[in-house]
Design a protein around this motif. Structure first.
Motif, mmCIF file in Angstrom:
data_model
loop_
_atom_site.group_PDB
_atom_site.id
_atom_site.type_symbol
_atom_site.label_atom_id
_atom_site.label_comp_id
_atom_site.label_asym_id
_atom_site.label_seq_id
_atom_site.Cartn_x
_atom_site.Cartn_y
_atom_site.Cartn_z
ATOM 1 N N ARG A 43 0.824 -1.213 0.000
ATOM 2 C CA ARG A 43 0.000 0.000 0.000
ATOM 3 C C ARG A 43 0.857 1.262 0.000
ATOM 4 N NH1 ARG A 43 -5.634 -0.398 2.609
ATOM 5 N NH2 ARG A 43 -6.050 -2.597 2.398
ATOM 6 N N SER A 44 1.953 1.235 0.743
ATOM 7 C CA SER A 44 2.784 2.436 0.820
ATOM 8 C C SER A 44 3.476 2.732 -0.504
ATOM 9 C CB SER A 44 3.812 2.317 1.941
ATOM 10 O OG SER A 44 4.681 1.235 1.683
ATOM 11 N N GLU A 45 3.771 1.702 -1.292
ATOM 12 C CA GLU A 45 4.395 1.931 -2.594
ATOM 13 C C GLU A 45 3.419 2.542 -3.576
ATOM 14 O OE1 GLU A 45 5.719 -1.997 -3.442
ATOM 15 O OE2 GLU A 45 7.731 -1.618 -2.700
ATOM 16 N N GLN A 46 2.119 2.360 -3.351
ATOM 17 C CA GLN A 46 1.104 2.857 -4.260
ATOM 18 C C GLN A 46 0.569 4.225 -3.839
ATOM 19 O OE1 GLN A 46 -1.850 -0.172 -4.205
ATOM 20 N NE2 GLN A 46 -0.623 -1.625 -5.340
ATOM 21 N N LEU A 47 0.969 4.712 -2.697
ATOM 22 C CA LEU A 47 0.438 5.960 -2.168
ATOM 23 C C LEU A 47 0.885 7.147 -3.003
ATOM 24 C CD1 LEU A 47 -1.098 7.436 0.114
ATOM 25 C CD2 LEU A 47 1.050 7.529 1.351
ATOM 26 N N ASP A 48 -0.068 7.939 -3.418
ATOM 27 C CA ASP A 48 0.211 9.192 -4.119
ATOM 28 C C ASP A 48 0.611 10.214 -3.052
ATOM 29 O OD1 ASP A 48 0.198 11.604 -5.476
ATOM 30 O OD2 ASP A 48 -1.812 11.347 -6.310
ATOM 31 N N LEU A 49 1.844 10.668 -3.078
ATOM 32 C CA LEU A 49 2.336 11.570 -2.027
ATOM 33 C C LEU A 49 1.617 12.910 -2.018
ATOM 34 C CD1 LEU A 49 6.160 10.823 -2.109
ATOM 35 C CD2 LEU A 49 4.423 9.923 -0.555
ATOM 36 N N ASN A 50 0.991 13.282 -3.118
ATOM 37 C CA ASN A 50 0.202 14.517 -3.135
ATOM 38 C C ASN A 50 -0.974 14.424 -2.166
ATOM 39 O OD1 ASN A 50 1.653 16.021 -5.110
ATOM 40 N ND2 ASN A 50 0.838 14.617 -6.640
ATOM 41 N N LEU A 51 -1.435 13.210 -1.910
ATOM 42 C CA LEU A 51 -2.539 13.040 -0.965
ATOM 43 C C LEU A 51 -2.129 13.403 0.457
ATOM 44 C CD1 LEU A 51 -4.097 9.689 -2.238
ATOM 45 C CD2 LEU A 51 -4.891 12.021 -2.664
ATOM 46 N N LEU A 52 -0.844 13.302 0.758
ATOM 47 C CA LEU A 52 -0.385 13.662 2.103
ATOM 48 C C LEU A 52 -0.535 15.157 2.362
ATOM 49 C CD1 LEU A 52 2.738 11.383 2.588
ATOM 50 C CD2 LEU A 52 0.419 11.073 3.467
ATOM 51 N N LYS A 53 -0.446 15.958 1.318
ATOM 52 C CA LYS A 53 -0.682 17.394 1.493
ATOM 53 C C LYS A 53 -2.133 17.642 1.879
ATOM 54 C CE LYS A 53 1.325 20.424 -1.121
ATOM 55 N NZ LYS A 53 1.799 21.216 -2.269
ATOM 56 N N VAL A 54 -3.039 16.901 1.259
ATOM 57 C CA VAL A 54 -4.459 17.023 1.595
ATOM 58 C C VAL A 54 -4.690 16.533 3.025
ATOM 59 C CG1 VAL A 54 -6.791 16.227 1.031
ATOM 60 C CG2 VAL A 54 -5.192 16.843 -0.801
ATOM 61 N N PHE A 55 -4.090 15.387 3.359
ATOM 62 C CA PHE A 55 -4.209 14.851 4.719
ATOM 63 C C PHE A 55 -3.756 15.884 5.740
ATOM 64 C CE2 PHE A 55 -2.205 12.766 8.340
ATOM 65 C CZ PHE A 55 -3.256 12.004 8.825
ATOM 66 N N GLU A 56 -2.609 16.467 5.493
ATOM 67 C CA GLU A 56 -2.062 17.462 6.425
ATOM 68 C C GLU A 56 -2.995 18.661 6.567
ATOM 69 O OE1 GLU A 56 1.927 20.174 7.042
ATOM 70 O OE2 GLU A 56 1.419 19.469 5.044
ATOM 71 N N ALA A 57 -3.520 19.152 5.453
ATOM 72 C CA ALA A 57 -4.390 20.328 5.499
ATOM 73 C C ALA A 57 -5.694 20.033 6.244
ATOM 74 C CB ALA A 57 -4.682 20.813 4.083
ATOM 75 N N VAL A 58 -6.297 18.887 5.986
ATOM 76 C CA VAL A 58 -7.537 18.532 6.685
ATOM 77 C C VAL A 58 -7.248 18.321 8.169
ATOM 78 C CG1 VAL A 58 -9.416 16.850 6.864
ATOM 79 C CG2 VAL A 58 -8.602 17.567 4.606
ATOM 80 N N TYR A 59 -6.140 17.680 8.480
ATOM 81 C CA TYR A 59 -5.758 17.456 9.875
ATOM 82 C C TYR A 59 -5.535 18.799 10.591
ATOM 83 C CZ TYR A 59 -3.529 15.174 13.860
ATOM 84 O OH TYR A 59 -3.216 14.712 15.124
ATOM 85 N N ARG A 60 -4.897 19.711 9.916
ATOM 86 C CA ARG A 60 -4.593 21.020 10.504
ATOM 87 C C ARG A 60 -5.858 21.869 10.657
ATOM 88 N NH1 ARG A 60 -1.198 22.938 6.735
ATOM 89 N NH2 ARG A 60 -2.902 23.860 5.611
ATOM 90 N N GLU A 61 -6.671 21.930 9.608
ATOM 91 C CA GLU A 61 -7.829 22.823 9.601
ATOM 92 C C GLU A 61 -9.067 22.220 10.261
ATOM 93 O OE1 GLU A 61 -7.553 25.865 8.726
ATOM 94 O OE2 GLU A 61 -5.632 25.775 7.667
ATOM 95 N N ARG A 62 -9.158 20.890 10.244
ATOM 96 C CA ARG A 62 -10.329 20.175 10.772
ATOM 97 C C ARG A 62 -11.615 20.575 10.047
ATOM 98 N NH1 ARG A 62 -6.452 18.069 13.452
ATOM 99 N NH2 ARG A 62 -6.693 17.354 15.586
ATOM 100 N N ASN A 63 -11.466 21.008 8.796
ATOM 101 C CA ASN A 63 -12.601 21.470 7.995
ATOM 102 C C ASN A 63 -12.222 21.327 6.522
ATOM 103 O OD1 ASN A 63 -14.032 23.638 6.397
ATOM 104 N ND2 ASN A 63 -15.106 23.840 8.354
ATOM 105 N N LEU A 64 -13.074 20.661 5.731
ATOM 106 C CA LEU A 64 -12.730 20.433 4.321
ATOM 107 C C LEU A 64 -12.672 21.726 3.521
ATOM 108 C CD1 LEU A 64 -14.641 17.170 3.353
ATOM 109 C CD2 LEU A 64 -12.296 17.450 4.115
ATOM 110 N N SER A 65 -13.603 22.638 3.772
ATOM 111 C CA SER A 65 -13.610 23.896 3.014
ATOM 112 C C SER A 65 -12.367 24.732 3.309
ATOM 113 C CB SER A 65 -14.867 24.708 3.328
ATOM 114 O OG SER A 65 -16.011 24.018 2.893
#
Length: 119
Positions: free
Chosen positions: A7-29
């Protein structure tokens, strides 16, 4: 020839930026605004992350998104390597954004000052 991918070899690293932003903001918008994406794009990226990790990662809590236990574990395990990678990339490219005075890649998004893990 067939190759076995983890699974880790298939992970699109761009998704981690989204993960970080949602984690930080706690809001999708708000995460979408921070990333200059549409809320729909963030929602689709979060759906990909959820499939990737086989966990909801965030659950609605009123108007906020609360991280699941698995999400918190993922954040703790990935935070340092991800920030180090982002810092390395911004240094290598000579990012003008960092020189302009905005938050540097080495700062934790939940803290206004440099992260304590950089000591």
């Amino acid at each position: 020839m067939n190759q076995i991918h983890t699974r880790s070899e298939q992970l699109d690293l761009n998704l981690l930026k989204v993960f970080e932003a949602v984690y930080r903001e706690r809001n999708l918008s708000l995460a979408a605004q921070a990333l200059y994406l549409t809320p729909s794009a963030v929602s689709h990226a979060l759906a990909r992350l959820r499939r990737q990790f086989d966990d909801p990662l965030f659950v609605r809590d009123g108007r906020r998104m609360s991280p699941t236990a698995a999400c918190q574990r993922l954040a703790r395990r990935c935070w340092r390597p991800w920030r180090g990678c982002a810092s390395c990339c911004s240094t290598a490219t000579g990012s003008s954004r960092d020189r302009a005075g905005s938050r540097s890649a080495s700062a934790c998004p939940r803290r206004p000052r440099p992260c304590c893990c950089r000591r």
